[in-house]
Design a protein around this motif. Structure first.
Motif, PDB file in Angstrom:
ATOM      1  N   LEU A 115       0.651  -1.584  -0.036  1.00 27.00           N
ATOM      2  CA  LEU A 115       0.225  -0.092   0.052  1.00 27.00           C
ATOM      3  C   LEU A 115       0.798   1.397  -0.152  1.00 27.00           C
ATOM      4  CD1 LEU A 115      -3.292  -0.719   2.451  1.00 27.00           C
ATOM      5  CD2 LEU A 115      -3.160  -0.870  -0.078  1.00 27.00           C
ATOM      6  N   GLY A 116       0.772   2.137  -0.913  1.00 25.83           N
ATOM      7  CA  GLY A 116       1.252   3.373  -0.771  1.00 25.83           C
ATOM      8  C   GLY A 116       2.409   3.200  -0.971  1.00 25.83           C
ATOM      9  N   ILE A 141      -2.014  -3.668  -5.296  1.00 30.38           N
ATOM     10  CA  ILE A 141      -0.440  -3.373  -5.300  1.00 30.38           C
ATOM     11  C   ILE A 141      -0.686  -1.409  -5.678  1.00 30.38           C
ATOM     12  CG2 ILE A 141       1.967  -3.030  -5.853  1.00 30.38           C
ATOM     13  CD1 ILE A 141       1.546  -5.299  -7.383  1.00 30.38           C
ATOM     14  N   THR A 142      -0.661  -0.665  -4.597  1.00 30.90           N
ATOM     15  CA  THR A 142      -0.578   0.547  -4.697  1.00 30.90           C
ATOM     16  C   THR A 142       0.729   1.541  -4.179  1.00 30.90           C
ATOM     17  OG1 THR A 142      -1.144   1.453  -3.229  1.00 30.90           O
ATOM     18  CG2 THR A 142      -3.397   0.767  -4.196  1.00 30.90           C
ATOM     19  N   VAL A 143       1.051   2.179  -5.610  1.00 27.02           N
ATOM     20  CA  VAL A 143       2.433   3.404  -5.407  1.00 27.02           C
ATOM     21  C   VAL A 143       1.864   4.508  -5.066  1.00 27.02           C
ATOM     22  CG1 VAL A 143       3.819   1.736  -6.221  1.00 27.02           C
ATOM     23  CG2 VAL A 143       2.369   2.713  -7.542  1.00 27.02           C
ATOM     24  N   ARG A 144       2.535   5.056  -4.597  1.00 21.86           N
ATOM     25  CA  ARG A 144       2.376   6.966  -3.621  1.00 21.86           C
ATOM     26  C   ARG A 144       2.407   7.289  -5.792  1.00 21.86           C
ATOM     27  NH1 ARG A 144       7.896   7.737  -0.858  1.00 21.86           N
ATOM     28  NH2 ARG A 144       9.113   7.319  -2.489  1.00 21.86           N
ATOM     29  N   ASP A 145       3.144   7.404  -6.699  1.00 21.39           N
ATOM     30  CA  ASP A 145       3.633   8.439  -7.576  1.00 21.39           C
ATOM     31  C   ASP A 145       3.534   7.468  -8.462  1.00 21.39           C
ATOM     32  OD1 ASP A 145       5.932   7.769  -7.412  1.00 21.39           O
ATOM     33  OD2 ASP A 145       6.214   9.458  -6.480  1.00 21.39           O
ATOM     34  N   GLU A 146       3.570   8.229 -10.421  1.00 17.60           N
ATOM     35  CA  GLU A 146       3.539   8.169 -11.530  1.00 17.60           C
ATOM     36  C   GLU A 146       4.924   6.985 -11.377  1.00 17.60           C
ATOM     37  OE1 GLU A 146       1.783   6.402 -13.784  1.00 17.60           O
ATOM     38  OE2 GLU A 146      -0.201   7.295 -12.705  1.00 17.60           O
ATOM     39  N   ARG A 147       5.686   7.399 -11.515  1.00 14.10           N
ATOM     40  CA  ARG A 147       7.518   7.165 -11.866  1.00 14.10           C
ATOM     41  C   ARG A 147       7.504   6.109 -11.069  1.00 14.10           C
ATOM     42  NH1 ARG A 147      12.321   7.269  -8.943  1.00 14.10           N
ATOM     43  NH2 ARG A 147      13.880   7.654 -10.637  1.00 14.10           N
ATOM     44  N   THR A 162      -1.932   3.648  -8.815  1.00 13.25           N
ATOM     45  CA  THR A 162      -1.438   5.066  -8.473  1.00 13.25           C
ATOM     46  C   THR A 162      -2.585   5.847  -7.179  1.00 13.25           C
ATOM     47  OG1 THR A 162       0.032   5.019 -10.732  1.00 13.25           O
ATOM     48  CG2 THR A 162      -0.008   7.275  -9.269  1.00 13.25           C
ATOM     49  N   THR A 163      -1.634   5.686  -6.157  1.00 14.34           N
ATOM     50  CA  THR A 163      -2.518   6.065  -5.800  1.00 14.34           C
ATOM     51  C   THR A 163      -2.316   7.896  -4.453  1.00 14.34           C
ATOM     52  OG1 THR A 163      -1.924   4.554  -3.704  1.00 14.34           O
ATOM     53  CG2 THR A 163      -4.354   4.128  -4.704  1.00 14.34           C
ATOM     54  N   GLN A 331      -7.023  10.341  -2.568  1.00 12.52           N
ATOM     55  CA  GLN A 331      -6.132   9.193  -3.510  1.00 12.52           C
ATOM     56  C   GLN A 331      -5.865   8.798  -2.320  1.00 12.52           C
ATOM     57  OE1 GLN A 331      -5.550   7.970  -6.122  1.00 12.52           O
ATOM     58  NE2 GLN A 331      -6.840   9.896  -7.177  1.00 12.52           N
ATOM     59  N   ALA A 332      -4.791   9.084  -1.195  1.00 13.70           N
ATOM     60  CA  ALA A 332      -4.624   8.629   0.329  1.00 13.70           C
ATOM     61  C   ALA A 332      -5.627   7.757   0.363  1.00 13.70           C
ATOM     62  CB  ALA A 332      -3.877   9.357   0.903  1.00 13.70           C
ATOM     63  N   ARG A 333      -6.416   8.285   0.942  1.00 12.44           N
ATOM     64  CA  ARG A 333      -7.577   7.078   1.032  1.00 12.44           C
ATOM     65  C   ARG A 333      -8.222   6.058   0.617  1.00 12.44           C
ATOM     66  NH1 ARG A 333     -10.167  10.780   3.974  1.00 12.44           N
ATOM     67  NH2 ARG A 333      -9.756  10.699   5.626  1.00 12.44           N
ATOM     68  N   ARG A 334      -7.973   6.524  -0.793  1.00 11.33           N
ATOM     69  CA  ARG A 334      -8.024   5.234  -1.897  1.00 11.33           C
ATOM     70  C   ARG A 334      -7.195   3.842  -1.467  1.00 11.33           C
ATOM     71  NH1 ARG A 334      -5.764   4.732  -7.150  1.00 11.33           N
ATOM     72  NH2 ARG A 334      -7.564   3.545  -8.747  1.00 11.33           N
ATOM     73  N   ASN A 335      -6.118   4.340  -1.349  1.00 15.49           N
ATOM     74  CA  ASN A 335      -5.190   3.027  -0.351  1.00 15.49           C
ATOM     75  C   ASN A 335      -6.289   2.203  -0.056  1.00 15.49           C
ATOM     76  OD1 ASN A 335      -2.749   3.761  -1.609  1.00 15.49           O
ATOM     77  ND2 ASN A 335      -2.757   5.259  -0.137  1.00 15.49           N
ATOM     78  N   PHE A 336      -7.006   2.603   1.192  1.00 24.96           N
ATOM     79  CA  PHE A 336      -8.097   1.985   2.263  1.00 24.96           C
ATOM     80  C   PHE A 336      -9.550   1.234   1.218  1.00 24.96           C
ATOM     81  CE2 PHE A 336      -4.477   4.677   3.978  1.00 24.96           C
ATOM     82  CZ  PHE A 336      -3.745   3.425   4.859  1.00 24.96           C
TER      83      PHE A 336
END
Length: 347
Positions: A115-116, A141-147, A162-163, A331-336
């Protein structure tokens, strides 16, 4: 060789923050034996305020959704959890020895989640294969940015969302401002040119000594060009760096997310070098001057529609108010939300 007990006591008195961090890690390892549904692993006990913020907010958000969770230190393993989560921070990389990457990924089993997180880069074939094998079996699998998404998409066909960093779920404590300019600088890199170019986006063959001197010149220019600067450390090394190089007021480093966030809330504007200093300042609606020492910072400034400056290049002393903060929180809440979807599907 046995450790002298008096030496241990001296170190605890001389460096109380280290004693608190070590105690927190031991308590964390003990709590893995308590009943829980979700084990969460990350760099939560290294003394980095940003990493600690991620761990605390993940645990809080899981509790809000009815999950019993425990934060795990980097070296611990969890045998009790129904689900394990590798949560937040730039943890997927191989610029350190591969054993650390192994330890992070070996924590995860089929159906577990990431997550994130950030993925600064994977250079070796061994690391790329290791990540490919692990990610293919995960349920989310979630990541904090497009890179970070591009880095992982280069080694796996698994779905990557991407979140945003979970730390965006903190809120402004709304402290009374004190007509101060908060500043945060981190020490210059202690790594080779190859690592700087391979993972941090610097030109190959960069003159590290000259770049370091340019960075020091820049931070002096910045603090001379703002009103009432006060240094806000996000790691113990930040405070030590400031005491060595700056003649300004310095807030004492404390391994406390809430106290650090309150310090940021008290200033009128903020010079941000560390990633989470920019997140905290944005949450508190502060005009910022971002110094993009790493691609993760410039990735964040892009999403906030902010200018970003390399630490060793020309830096105008100008502040800009971040945009899209509410979108980052969503987007941060979308992780959960995504995690809930996975867990409910498994039930």
């Amino acid at each position: 060789m046995p450790v002298n007990p008096l030496s241990k006591i001296y170190n605890m008195v001389q460096y109380p923050h280290r004693a608190r961090i070590a105690l927190g890690k031991r308590m964390c390892d003990y709590k893995t034996n308590l009943p829980h549904d979700v084990g969460v692993k990350g760099s939560y006990y290294t003394g980095n305020i940003g990493d600690r913020a991620i761990g605390e907010i993940i645990k809080q958000e899981l509790a809000n959704r009815g999950y019993r969770s425990q934060l795990l230190s980097r070296g611990s393993f969890d045998k009790q959890s129904t689900h394990n989560i590798l949560g937040g921070g730039g943890v997927i990389h191989d610029w350190q020895d591969l054993e650390k990457l192994h330890a992070r990924l070996d924590f995860l089993s089929s159906g577990d989640m990431i997550l994130g997180v950030g993925a600064p880069g994977l250079q070796s074939d061994t690391a790329r294969q290791l990540v490919q094998d692990c990610l293919s079996d995960l349920s989310l699998i979630t990541v904090r940015d497009e890179r970070s998404k591009r880095v992982l998409n280069d080694v796996t066909d698994a779905e990557i969302h991407t979140t945003a960093c979970p730390a965006w779920l903190y809120t402004d404590p709304n402290e009374k401002t004190k007509q101060l300019t908060g500043v945060n600088f981190r020490p210059w890199f202690d790594m080779s040119n190859d690592l700087l170019s391979g993972y941090f986006g610097y030109k190959k063959g960069i003159d590290t000594n000259r770049s370091k001197e340019a960075y020091l010149d820049n931070i002096h220019q910045i603090v001379d060009g703002v009103d009432n600067p006060v240094f806000i450390p996000f790691k113990q090394q930040d405070e030590e760096f400031a005491k060595k190089h700056l003649d300004i007021d310095i807030f004492e480093y404390e391994f406390s997310v809430s106290k650090t966030l309150k310090k940021v809330s008290q200033v009128d504007q903020m010079v941000c070098t560390r990633y989470h200093s920019l997140i905290f300042a944005s949450l508190c609606s502060k005009p910022v001057l971002p110094i993009a020492y790493a691609p993760k910072v410039s990735s964040l400034t892009d999403r906030l529609e902010l200018p970003a400056y390399k630490p060793h290049k020309d830096i105008p002393v100008e502040f800009t108010t971040p945009d899209h903060v509410n979108e980052m929180r969503l987007q941060a809440r979308r992780n959960f939300d995504l995690m809930d979807d996975v867990v409910n599907t498994d039930r």
